[in-house]
Design a protein around this motif. Structure first.
Motif, PDB file in Angstrom:
ATOM      1  N   PRO A  90      74.556 -13.291 -15.857  1.00 19.68           N
ATOM      2  CA  PRO A  90      73.099 -13.180 -15.845  1.00 19.68           C
ATOM      3  C   PRO A  90      72.441 -14.268 -15.005  1.00 19.68           C
ATOM      4  CG  PRO A  90      73.820 -14.267 -17.838  1.00 19.68           C
ATOM      5  CD  PRO A  90      75.068 -13.850 -17.111  1.00 19.68           C
ATOM      6  N   VAL A  91      71.227 -13.973 -14.554  1.00 16.67           N
ATOM      7  CA  VAL A  91      70.396 -14.985 -13.904  1.00 16.67           C
ATOM      8  C   VAL A  91      69.683 -15.806 -14.974  1.00 16.67           C
ATOM      9  CG1 VAL A  91      68.256 -15.318 -12.586  1.00 16.67           C
ATOM     10  CG2 VAL A  91      70.025 -13.773 -11.726  1.00 16.67           C
ATOM     11  N   ILE A  92      69.671 -17.109 -14.777  1.00 13.27           N
ATOM     12  CA  ILE A  92      68.881 -18.018 -15.604  1.00 13.27           C
ATOM     13  C   ILE A  92      67.979 -18.774 -14.641  1.00 13.27           C
ATOM     14  CG2 ILE A  92      68.895 -19.851 -17.327  1.00 13.27           C
ATOM     15  CD1 ILE A  92      70.481 -17.441 -18.246  1.00 13.27           C
ATOM     16  N   ALA A  93      66.677 -18.486 -14.655  1.00 15.11           N
ATOM     17  CA  ALA A  93      65.740 -19.114 -13.725  1.00 15.11           C
ATOM     18  C   ALA A  93      65.068 -20.312 -14.386  1.00 15.11           C
ATOM     19  CB  ALA A  93      64.693 -18.104 -13.271  1.00 15.11           C
ATOM     20  N   ILE A  94      64.957 -21.391 -13.629  1.00 14.94           N
ATOM     21  CA  ILE A  94      64.359 -22.630 -14.138  1.00 14.94           C
ATOM     22  C   ILE A  94      63.300 -23.119 -13.160  1.00 14.94           C
ATOM     23  CG2 ILE A  94      64.775 -25.023 -14.827  1.00 14.94           C
ATOM     24  CD1 ILE A  94      67.672 -24.257 -15.430  1.00 14.94           C
ATOM     25  N   ASN A  95      62.104 -23.386 -13.677  1.00 16.23           N
ATOM     26  CA  ASN A  95      61.042 -23.980 -12.863  1.00 16.23           C
ATOM     27  C   ASN A  95      61.148 -25.506 -12.996  1.00 16.23           C
ATOM     28  OD1 ASN A  95      58.718 -24.918 -11.637  1.00 16.23           O
ATOM     29  ND2 ASN A  95      57.388 -23.375 -12.553  1.00 16.23           N
ATOM     30  N   PRO A  96      61.514 -26.205 -11.895  1.00 14.65           N
ATOM     31  CA  PRO A  96      61.725 -27.646 -11.978  1.00 14.65           C
ATOM     32  C   PRO A  96      60.499 -28.473 -11.600  1.00 14.65           C
ATOM     33  CG  PRO A  96      62.499 -26.871  -9.865  1.00 14.65           C
ATOM     34  CD  PRO A  96      61.919 -25.665 -10.588  1.00 14.65           C
ATOM     35  N   ASN A  97      59.415 -27.826 -11.170  1.00 14.15           N
ATOM     36  CA  ASN A  97      58.266 -28.579 -10.666  1.00 14.15           C
ATOM     37  C   ASN A  97      57.477 -29.269 -11.776  1.00 14.15           C
ATOM     38  OD1 ASN A  97      58.624 -28.122  -7.946  1.00 14.15           O
ATOM     39  ND2 ASN A  97      57.256 -26.357  -7.857  1.00 14.15           N
ATOM     40  N   ASN A  98      56.941 -30.426 -11.453  1.00 14.04           N
ATOM     41  CA  ASN A  98      56.022 -31.127 -12.342  1.00 14.04           C
ATOM     42  C   ASN A  98      54.654 -30.463 -12.188  1.00 14.04           C
ATOM     43  OD1 ASN A  98      54.227 -32.845 -13.589  1.00 14.04           O
ATOM     44  ND2 ASN A  98      54.962 -34.703 -12.606  1.00 14.04           N
ATOM     45  N   PRO A  99      54.116 -29.815 -13.230  1.00 12.67           N
ATOM     46  CA  PRO A  99      52.845 -29.100 -13.096  1.00 12.67           C
ATOM     47  C   PRO A  99      51.681 -30.018 -12.750  1.00 12.67           C
ATOM     48  CG  PRO A  99      53.534 -29.186 -15.388  1.00 12.67           C
ATOM     49  CD  PRO A  99      54.687 -29.674 -14.574  1.00 12.67           C
ATOM     50  N   GLU A 100      51.819 -31.314 -13.009  1.00 15.39           N
ATOM     51  CA  GLU A 100      50.757 -32.244 -12.631  1.00 15.39           C
ATOM     52  C   GLU A 100      50.743 -32.489 -11.128  1.00 15.39           C
ATOM     53  OE1 GLU A 100      51.081 -35.801 -14.908  1.00 15.39           O
ATOM     54  OE2 GLU A 100      50.800 -34.791 -16.840  1.00 15.39           O
ATOM     55  N   LYS A 101      51.872 -32.224 -10.480  1.00 16.41           N
ATOM     56  CA  LYS A 101      51.980 -32.409  -9.031  1.00 16.41           C
ATOM     57  C   LYS A 101      51.872 -31.082  -8.290  1.00 16.41           C
ATOM     58  CE  LYS A 101      53.065 -36.873  -9.157  1.00 16.41           C
ATOM     59  NZ  LYS A 101      52.285 -37.924  -8.482  1.00 16.41           N
ATOM     60  N   SER A 102      52.075 -29.984  -9.000  1.00 14.31           N
ATOM     61  CA  SER A 102      52.079 -28.661  -8.372  1.00 14.31           C
ATOM     62  C   SER A 102      51.183 -27.723  -9.169  1.00 14.31           C
ATOM     63  CB  SER A 102      53.502 -28.108  -8.300  1.00 14.31           C
ATOM     64  OG  SER A 102      53.530 -26.825  -7.733  1.00 14.31           O
ATOM     65  N   GLU A 103      49.935 -27.640  -8.747  1.00 11.22           N
ATOM     66  CA  GLU A 103      48.982 -26.770  -9.436  1.00 11.22           C
ATOM     67  C   GLU A 103      49.456 -25.323  -9.332  1.00 11.22           C
ATOM     68  OE1 GLU A 103      44.207 -25.660  -9.288  1.00 11.22           O
ATOM     69  OE2 GLU A 103      45.041 -27.228  -8.003  1.00 11.22           O
TER      70      GLU A 103
END
Length: 203
Positions: A90-103
């Motif tokens: 299976p695919v396991i997708a992860i968002n690694p961005n810091n939301p404070e730096k990436s609106e």
């Protein structure tokens, strides 16, 4: 004297850059065993690799909402999950961005994006950015193919999904797909590492 001082300062500056490793340098390499993780999904669940008891491996893909490269690959990521989930990868997708730096990469926006695109795979938030540095993820998207073995989850491929982010119809080498096929068939993976093309992770 001034020239010598300038050269010394320049050498010191160059050494400081050389001494600061990139995440590619400090993360997993092909053949390493990857640690499990426990991350919150857009469906409100906590997801770990160990939850997939029947898995033969995993396509761990670091991606996000906002990067144009990541968005261009979303349909292909969905297609990978649909093709290989039934075969135990299976695919396991992860968002690694810091939301404070990436609106646009906050958890609520992640939930909205997953719903809009009809993600068939878990979309996880790397809260505190604890997992992406361990993997050495530096771009979105960035793929890590893991094989489930008796020793642990062994890294088998790292890099790009394929060789043409602009147009799926013009892809000549589907790196991730070829790696999964070889792994499932017990063959040697011919290309184990490629350069991930995408936006830098916002830390």
């Amino acid at each position: 004297m001034k020239t010598n001082f300038f050269l010394l300062a320049l050498l010191t500056l160059m050494h400081s850059f050389a001494a600061s490793p990139s995440y590619d340098d400090i993360g997993y390499k092909v053949g390493d065993l990857a640690e499990d993780f426990s991350l919150k999904s857009t469906e409100g669940k906590t997801v770990s690799l160990s939850d997939y008891k029947e898995a033969r491996g995993y396509l761990v893909i670091f991606t996000c909402n906002t990067c144009p490269y990541a968005r261009a690959y979303e349909d292909r990521i969905i297609a990978l999950d649909r093709k290989y989930r039934s075969q135990g990868v299976p695919v396991i997708a992860i968002n690694p961005n810091n939301p404070e730096k990436s609106e646009g990469d906050g958890f609520e926006q992640m939930k909205q994006r997953a719903s809009e695109k009809g993600f068939t795979f878990p979309y996880l938030l790397d809260e505190g950015q604890k997992i992406s540095p361990k993997y050495g993820a530096s771009r979105t998207p960035h793929v890590f193919l893991l094989e489930k073995t008796g020793q642990g989850n062994r890294v088998r491929y790292i890099g790009a999904i394929d060789d043409n982010y602009q147009n799926a119809a013009l892809v000549e080498t589907p790196y991730a797909e070829e790696a999964v096929n070889a792994m499932l068939e017990g063959r040697e993976i011919s290309i184990t590492t490629t350069k991930a093309i995408g936006c830098s992770i916002k830390r």
